[in-house]
Design a protein around this motif. Structure first.
Motif: not given
Length: 330
Positions: A34-46
């Motif tokens: 739950h910590r890493i998935v949102p970070k990976l998504r936000q990074q890719l969206i950027g």
């Protein structure tokens, strides 16, 4: 891994690929992802926001493409990344990870989206195309390993379950060891240990470790021929922050430039050297500590066993350690 499916490769703790039993995968996923998935998504969206291949809302685009990829993995028989990019053309969209920087190069979105879907527990790595050293993965639905998938869980409860597993396998871990292994803050680890009812014990050489309630405190001396040749990145040396008690000060010889441990030789519970495979398939060892003749014989016998097990497979060492380089073909 592929037939019995008693083990699962999963991206979890420390954003690292682990080999786990399905039960342990559920605990690690619930405690950490739950910590890493949102970070990976936000990074890719950027990154996607700068792509000429993505029109409009990059978050909406990513959500739609993720769904298409999951559908394709369910329809196709163990597709590779190339297969998925042919089935879902949007995966071929490129982006610049560091726009304007001299070292930046366009990257396809394929591997990043697949990484997110694996970390999110929606698909899983299956058998690679090639030998056991190949990184050309195929992918399958996660339900082939876990019929109910990787369920959402309360992170605190999942961490308690995860640490219970860890202490049964590695009794005596310190706070620092457990925080290192999980990639979670020490305070969070300590709260979970309290809930678990773990017992603190004094460690030889100083410091405090933890054991599970009811664990056996008796020590057992390993026999003189207790040897093992462990592979690069093995979870025993990589899973602890305090390694001196078994590493013996051999960091410079046994770690690569990325601070990852190479293949190691163990005798009676400590590292006494390293090993490598040469181009002709021969497995050779290099000892860094003196050991008795009986241990040398046992290490040589284990090296022959590993050599026979590898057979015609040749391990491609991406980042050989200093000791490995000294053992390579003359």
């Amino acid at each position: 891994l592929y037939d019995d499916r008693a083990l699962l490769r999963h991206t979890t703790l420390r954003r690292t690929v682990h080999l786990l039993t399905p039960e342990l995968a559920v605990a690690a996923h619930g405690a950490y992802n739950h910590r890493i998935v949102p970070k990976l998504r936000q990074q890719l969206i950027g990154w996607l926001a700068t792509s000429d291949d993505v029109d409009g809302d990059p978050a909406g685009w990513l959500d739609r493409v993720e769904g298409l990829v999951v559908d394709a993995v369910h329809r196709l028989d163990r597709p590779s990344g190339t297969d998925l990019a042919a089935e879902v053309p949007e995966l071929q969209a490129t982006f610049e990870p560091a726009p304007g920087r001299s070292y930046s190069r366009p990257i396809r979105s394929t591997s990043k989206i697949i990484e997110i879907l694996i970390a999110d527990g929606r698909i899983a790595r299956d058998r690679p195309r090639g030998d056991l050293t190949s990184g050309a993965w195929t992918y399958s639905p996660i339900e082939r390993w876990l019929p109910r998938g990787l369920p959402d869980a309360d992170p605190a409860a999942a961490l308690v379950d995860l640490l219970a597993h860890r202490l049964r396998s590695f009794p005596g871990c310190s706070d620092a060891d457990l925080a290192w292994w999980t990639g979670l803050p020490k305070g969070q680890v300590r709260r979970a240990l309290g809930t678990l009812g773990a017992i603190d014990v004094a460690l030889d050489g100083g410091g405090v470790g933890w054991i599970a309630d009811g664990d056996d405190l008796d020590t057992v001396d390993p026999p003189d021929d207790a040897v093992a040749l462990l592979p690069r990145l093995d979870a025993t040396p990589m899973g602890t922050a305090s390694r001196d008690w078994f590493l013996g000060g051999h960091d410079d010889a046994l770690f690569d430039r990325n601070d990852n441990i190479g293949p190691t030789v163990w005798w009676r519970g400590r590292i006494v050297g390293g090993w490598t495979q040469r181009s002709d398939g021969g497995v050779v060892t290099g000892l860094l500590d003196p050991v008795p003749a009986s241990a040398v014989d046992a290490i040589d016998a284990e090296a022959r066993r590993v050599e026979m097990w590898l057979g015609d497979t040749r391990v491609r060492w991406r980042y050989p350690t200093p000791l490995q380089r000294s053992l390579q073909d003359p």
